[in-house]
Design an enzyme around this catalytic site. Sequence first.
Site, PDB file in Angstrom:
ATOM      1  N   HIS A  48       4.025   1.207   2.105  1.00 42.16           N
ATOM      2  CA  HIS A  48       5.194   0.488   1.615  1.00 42.16           C
ATOM      3  C   HIS A  48       5.828   1.470   0.759  1.00 42.16           C
ATOM      4  O   HIS A  48       7.154   1.489   0.629  1.00 42.16           O
ATOM      5  CB  HIS A  48       4.892  -0.923   1.103  1.00 42.16           C
ATOM      6  CG  HIS A  48       4.207  -1.768   2.064  1.00 42.16           C
ATOM      7  ND1 HIS A  48       2.829  -2.211   2.264  1.00 42.16           N
ATOM      8  CD2 HIS A  48       4.729  -2.452   2.995  1.00 42.16           C
ATOM      9  CE1 HIS A  48       2.789  -2.925   2.966  1.00 42.16           C
ATOM     10  NE2 HIS A  48       3.872  -3.337   3.652  1.00 42.16           N
ATOM     11  N   HIS A  70       0.774  -1.327   0.025  1.00 45.00           N
ATOM     12  CA  HIS A  70      -0.140  -0.107  -0.156  1.00 45.00           C
ATOM     13  C   HIS A  70       0.888   1.135   0.045  1.00 45.00           C
ATOM     14  O   HIS A  70       2.158   0.976  -0.128  1.00 45.00           O
ATOM     15  CB  HIS A  70      -0.853  -0.109   1.004  1.00 45.00           C
ATOM     16  CG  HIS A  70      -0.313  -0.164   2.594  1.00 45.00           C
ATOM     17  ND1 HIS A  70       0.551   0.605   3.081  1.00 45.00           N
ATOM     18  CD2 HIS A  70      -0.509  -1.109   3.419  1.00 45.00           C
ATOM     19  CE1 HIS A  70       1.027   0.223   4.254  1.00 45.00           C
ATOM     20  NE2 HIS A  70       0.579  -0.956   4.491  1.00 45.00           N
TER      21      HIS A  70
END
Length: 295
Positions: free
Chosen positions: A34, A31
């Site tokens: 990250h 997501h």
Amino acid sequence: MQVTQNLSDLRVARGALRGSTGLVPTMGALHAGHMALVEQARATNDGVIATIFVNPTQFGSDEDLSSYPRSLENDLEKLAAADVDLVFVPTPDVMYARDFQTYIDVERVSQRLEGAHRPDHFRGVATVVAKLFNLTQPQRAYFGQKDAQQVVVIRRMVHDLNMPVKIVVVPTTREADGLALSSRNAYLTEAERQRATVLSRALDVAAAQYEAGERTPDALRDAMWAVLRAEPTAQVDYVSVADAVTLEELNEASQEPMLASLAVQIGEPRLLDNRLLPAHLNTVDGLTAHLGALS
């Protein structure tokens, strides 16, 4: 972008990278949080390696290993678009031989907070991260402040074992309403998703009291509890105000940096969130300066 799950291919590909290398270890289901790590690594290194591995040794027997979100094809598309050079996607058999028996235990800082609720979790985290460091030989590795205790444990391991890698911590990425991004948010229903903002709201209240001059840990804990109690579906595991370096729970007022953190179950998922106090530490530069005290 090269993708491999083979150790020999990984070593060849790693050897072909020149200059500084940054590592972003993940368990996939990527997501924006990250990708903020990847963006930071890309901006500060010549080469970037990402790993995707749902590490079985950090899951308890009653936890969600089998159902943990997985989206490899989508993850690889995101990493390619972010100009990652190399992605390592090992299987458990690649990372842990049949007779595997060597683990890393980081004492004290791994025994509090999450460690008290999830025995052996940080043994699994430290072991897999050490293996990934050994396999990829990065100059820098990137982790999110969202998993604050994980950051402390890894920093302690790197410091104690003299590992030649700099740990760079990136602030928690949040939705517009404050909810910290997490792969486990995928388990939330729409209604639960709204209720889950109680974690960030509780931390906001504690941070506001701290900025107003409050330094008494019990008062900051009480402020968080007051918010949590107003959400009847919240099942609270812990509410903590601890020393930000040692993770020792604080009982008296302190001028040293504090870590306010909590673990709360909303529906199926157990969610974590935290805030460093004072607020200026919750930036890349602030986190770097704070963590520099360890070395």
